[in-house]
Write an enzyme that holds these catalytic residues in place. Sequence first.
Site, PDB file in Angstrom:
ATOM      1  N   LYS A  54     -14.942 -21.770  39.777  1.00  0.00           N
ATOM      2  CA  LYS A  54     -15.491 -22.915  39.047  1.00  0.00           C
ATOM      3  C   LYS A  54     -16.788 -23.280  39.745  1.00  0.00           C
ATOM      4  O   LYS A  54     -16.785 -23.731  40.893  1.00  0.00           O
ATOM      5  CB  LYS A  54     -14.539 -24.111  39.062  1.00  0.00           C
ATOM      6  CG  LYS A  54     -15.143 -25.345  38.383  1.00  0.00           C
ATOM      7  CD  LYS A  54     -14.345 -26.601  38.636  1.00  0.00           C
ATOM      8  CE  LYS A  54     -15.036 -27.818  38.013  1.00  0.00           C
ATOM      9  NZ  LYS A  54     -14.331 -29.083  38.327  1.00  0.00           N
ATOM     10  N   TYR A  64     -13.518 -23.302  44.077  1.00  0.00           N
ATOM     11  CA  TYR A  64     -14.233 -24.454  43.514  1.00  0.00           C
ATOM     12  C   TYR A  64     -15.529 -24.606  44.304  1.00  0.00           C
ATOM     13  O   TYR A  64     -15.506 -25.041  45.452  1.00  0.00           O
ATOM     14  CB  TYR A  64     -13.354 -25.693  43.629  1.00  0.00           C
ATOM     15  CG  TYR A  64     -13.896 -26.957  42.998  1.00  0.00           C
ATOM     16  CD1 TYR A  64     -15.055 -26.976  42.227  1.00  0.00           C
ATOM     17  CD2 TYR A  64     -13.217 -28.167  43.158  1.00  0.00           C
ATOM     18  CE1 TYR A  64     -15.526 -28.138  41.647  1.00  0.00           C
ATOM     19  CE2 TYR A  64     -13.674 -29.338  42.577  1.00  0.00           C
ATOM     20  CZ  TYR A  64     -14.829 -29.326  41.834  1.00  0.00           C
ATOM     21  OH  TYR A  64     -15.304 -30.484  41.268  1.00  0.00           O
ATOM     22  N   THR A 100     -12.110 -34.945  38.912  1.00  0.00           N
ATOM     23  CA  THR A 100     -11.917 -35.968  37.885  1.00  0.00           C
ATOM     24  C   THR A 100     -10.574 -36.649  38.058  1.00  0.00           C
ATOM     25  O   THR A 100     -10.395 -37.801  37.657  1.00  0.00           O
ATOM     26  CB  THR A 100     -12.021 -35.334  36.479  1.00  0.00           C
ATOM     27  OG1 THR A 100     -13.262 -34.630  36.379  1.00  0.00           O
ATOM     28  CG2 THR A 100     -11.972 -36.385  35.387  1.00  0.00           C
TER      29      THR A 100
END
Length: 294
Positions: free
Chosen positions: A165, A136, A48
């Site tokens: 994540k 991730y 993001t």
Amino acid sequence: MFKELNGVLTALVTPFDKDGAFDADTMRQVVDRNVDGGVDAVVAGGGTGEWAWLTEDERLTLFDVVIEQTAGRVPVIAQTGAMSASQAVKLSKAAERAGSDVIMLAAPYYEPLTLPEMIRYIKTVATSVDLPVMIYNNPGAFGMNLTADDIGKLGREVENIRYVKDSSKDWEQALHILRYHHEHIALIMGWDSFSFAALLEGAVGVMAGVANVIPEEFATVVRALRAGEINKARAEWHRIFPVVDTMVNIPFVQGVKAGMAMTGLPVGAPREPLAELPTDDAKRLAAALAGIGR
């Protein structure tokens, strides 16, 4: 001292000024908006945050600004993944020196890694620092998926790999991490629309780009769950879900930045080649936000 992660972790946007340069002053406002809104941790330079379009110097500056502005109020996770292990090690060590609490490690992209290559990359970077590390897992971006068993094995074999994540959008995989590997690695849900269900199932936290736009609302859900007020948490989640659902079904980074402007904190346009949010999508988002009084 190691700070345990839990609750809402905001994947912070990276603001740019009218000339497209990193805007440190607005970055400080973004940090305060989230911390004051009640989120439990912030993430610098994730997806993001448009990390793939930042220079190395910009990423290092971003870490410094976010860590300084956060000032220990909540943990800071620095996303230090790169196209080579050596560059990721360099960024990870710099983030550690700057005062990051946790390293999040994205994988190289474009040419998908084999599983042995991915494991070697992760272990090389994780063992280069003393900080806790968050893997991730984002197969849509990185070209390969780490299975629940792969993730659990990394958590067992590398002492400082503490979190994953998972942005695979595979709910069954998330459940397998929670059921079979929770003693070795903690799940941070990385798909915003799964947030409530993941927390109920035992995820320690959720990493949400949407929380930039509605931090107080995400924090309200988590506070209610912590208090055992499941019906209250569910009601608040149902109220804000149209916003979450809209944002995960439009261009995401563009939508988060548009949503920030709609709710009072313009953060500039996405960096090229990303473009502004299309008009029709902006109307959908504005209607969803209006529906919850934002």
